[in-house]
Scaffold this motif. Structure first.
Motif, PDB file in Angstrom:
ATOM      1  N   TYR A   7     -59.174 -19.311  83.932  1.00 41.46           N
ATOM      2  CA  TYR A   7     -60.199 -20.465  83.321  1.00 41.46           C
ATOM      3  C   TYR A   7     -61.988 -21.320  83.804  1.00 41.46           C
ATOM      4  N   SER A  16     -71.887 -23.226  79.286  1.00 35.68           N
ATOM      5  CA  SER A  16     -71.015 -23.616  78.075  1.00 35.68           C
ATOM      6  C   SER A  16     -71.357 -23.187  76.765  1.00 35.68           C
ATOM      7  N   ILE A  98     -55.167 -19.994  78.045  1.00 33.92           N
ATOM      8  CA  ILE A  98     -55.573 -21.566  78.667  1.00 33.92           C
ATOM      9  C   ILE A  98     -53.526 -21.494  77.690  1.00 33.92           C
ATOM     10  N   GLU A 427     -59.310 -31.598  73.266  1.00 34.73           N
ATOM     11  CA  GLU A 427     -59.908 -31.499  74.237  1.00 34.73           C
ATOM     12  C   GLU A 427     -60.958 -30.143  74.733  1.00 34.73           C
ATOM     13  N   GLN A 428     -59.992 -29.589  73.987  1.00 34.34           N
ATOM     14  CA  GLN A 428     -61.146 -28.438  74.586  1.00 34.34           C
ATOM     15  C   GLN A 428     -61.895 -27.959  72.530  1.00 34.34           C
ATOM     16  N   LEU A 435     -66.110 -21.500  75.171  1.00 37.09           N
ATOM     17  CA  LEU A 435     -65.517 -22.500  75.602  1.00 37.09           C
ATOM     18  C   LEU A 435     -66.473 -23.267  75.592  1.00 37.09           C
ATOM     19  N   GLU A 437     -68.538 -26.780  77.043  1.00 31.01           N
ATOM     20  CA  GLU A 437     -68.424 -27.533  77.934  1.00 31.01           C
ATOM     21  C   GLU A 437     -69.880 -28.649  77.855  1.00 31.01           C
TER      22      GLU A 437
END
Ligand SMILES: [Zn+2]
Length: 438
Positions: A7, A16, A98, A427-428, A435, A437
């Motif tokens: 991950y 990102s 995840i 959180e994500q 995903l 960033e």
């Protein structure tokens, strides 16, 4: 299956969900009887190219069904490929896994009333908070250029173009002035050509203008939403509106004809008269036994009109308001509760800047206020996700966690079914299968 290390490597390699450097071209909608509604920046959002397995979360899929404990969601590229229980499917060896045990997975949040164009960082902040799609109901598309060109990840942008208004405009900077119904039709086509995915009618328009705008927009396959306030909501809904912004839009329809005219004349003479005037209107309303309110609510249900109350911008508690504003706001809450209970389609619109939330948290405050108005936690989550997707007309692709849909999801540390405060524990964020960033 490799867990966290894979991950982390993934994050380093892919970076990102910021705009992909190759595709700057926004899709321009050409004239057609209907069109599929795409975000103005759809082609700029990086598309996932990996398999991601989110394992063990409590899944709230946005449709309102009971949550799935110990769920497995598999994303392939930009789409949701599997939704079920952990033991129902083997996770591919090359998947990024995840571990989401003890966490809660939701669809990305959708904001029906976002005003972040002037502040290039606000779009990214909202995405970080879990809002993956926004609609700005009344701003020139170019106001989002700096956010789009920032290189930072931002939500899907569904824009309406400026408010369609008549002279003198309430907000000259973000208005497009028309003089008659025919000019309203021309405005709709111009905005749609530039990529508008909804039309925003402003509160000085006549019912005839609203009817023409709705007719023309519907030919283009896009919805019309309005800020009414001094236009009678009953007439405007009957004229074909798909949505109404702001609970205050319903005020004049709940007054006697004489009171409504007095309020209307005050606002026509001075736009700023709305600021205190709207609380005076709502303070004077009886919300417990009000046949006018009951029939207005019934009309909203029959016409399937979406209501984006934006309660958070109007919220007044005793620390910042007098008895008129505090009681006026209580009646706004009661009206929204009454409308929802009767079956009206209520959605979440944050208004971005509100008195009782920190910067970036307006959306959460609106959810809390909808809960206060009478929606359960689950109903509030549906209002934030699939119901808003229906309002945007993107529900075939977004708004819920279902196989085949676009992978916009958020992972929360805590469970908002227990307490909506948990919405603040994002959180994500996964946008388009990537995903994010920050
Ligand atoms: Zn607004």
């Amino acid at each position: 299956m490799k867990f966290l290390s894979k991950y982390l490597i993934y994050l380093l390699l892919v970076g990102s969900c910021a705009p992909s450097p190759k595709t700057e071209q926004a899709p321009i909608q050409k004239k057609a009887s209907t069109h599929t509604i795409y975000a103005l920046n759809a082609n700029e959002i990086r598309k996932g190219e990996e398999t991601i397995a989110i394992v063990g979360a409590t899944l709230i899929d946005g449709t309102g069904v009971a949550p799935i404990e110990n769920s497995l969601v598999i994303i392939k590229n930009d789409k949701i490929d599997f939704v079920g229980m952990v033991d129902e499917r083997k996770v591919e060896d090359d998947a990024t896994v995840i571990d989401a045990q003890g966490k809660t997975l939701l669809p990305g949040l959708i904001d029906a009333h976002f005003h972040g164009g002037e502040n290039a960082e606000m779009s990214t902040l909202f995405l970080k908070k879990g809002v993956t799609s926004v609609r700005d109901p009344g701003a020139w598309n170019a106001s989002y250029d700096s956010a789009r060109n920032s290189g930072r990840p931002i939500p899907r942008l569904f824009l309406t173009g400026p408010h369609i208004d008549v002279y003198p405009p309430a907000y000259p900077k973000n208005s497009y002035l028309i003089q008659d119904a025919e000019e309203g039709r021309i405005a709709v086509n111009r905005f749609a050509d530039e990529g508008a995915t909804a039309i925003k009618a402003y509160f000085r328009l006549s019912t005839e203008m609203i009817a023409a705008i709705c007719d023309e927009a519907h030919k283009r396959g896009i919805p019309v939403t309005a800020h009414l306030e001094i236009t009678n909501a009953i007439d405007a809904v009957k004229a074909g509106l798909d949505g109404v912004e702001h609970v205050t839009s319903f005020g004049t329809a709940l007054l006697s004809l004489e009171e409504a005219e007095i309020y209307k004349n005050k606002v026509m003479a001075d736009n700023a008269a709305r600021r205190s005037g709207r609380y005076e209107v709502w303070n004077g309303l009886d919300m417990d036994n009000n046949p006018l309110a009951d029939s207005l609510v019934q009309l909203l249900v029959e016409h399937k009109t979406f209501v984006s109350p934006t309660l958070a911008i109007f919220e007044r508690q005793s620390d910042r308001g007098d008895s008129v504003t505090v009681n006026g706001f209580k009646n706004m809450l009661k009206f929204v509760g009454k409308a929802y209970k009767a079956g009206a389609k209520v959605v979440v619109g944050s208004h971005t800047w509100v008195p009782y939330a920190d910067s970036g948290d307006a959306y959460y405050r609106e959810m809390e206020l909808l809960h206060k108005a009478g929606l359960s936690n689950m109903q509030t989550i549906v209002a934030a996700t699939l119901e808003n997707a229906r309002f945007f007309r993107i529900d075939s692709r977004l708004g819920s966690i279902e196989k085949g849909k676009i992978a916009d999801l958020i992972l929360l540390k805590e469970n908002p079914l227990e307490n909506l405060e948990a919405m603040k524990t994002v959180e994500q964020v996964i946008l388009n299968g990537v995903l994010c960033e920050f």
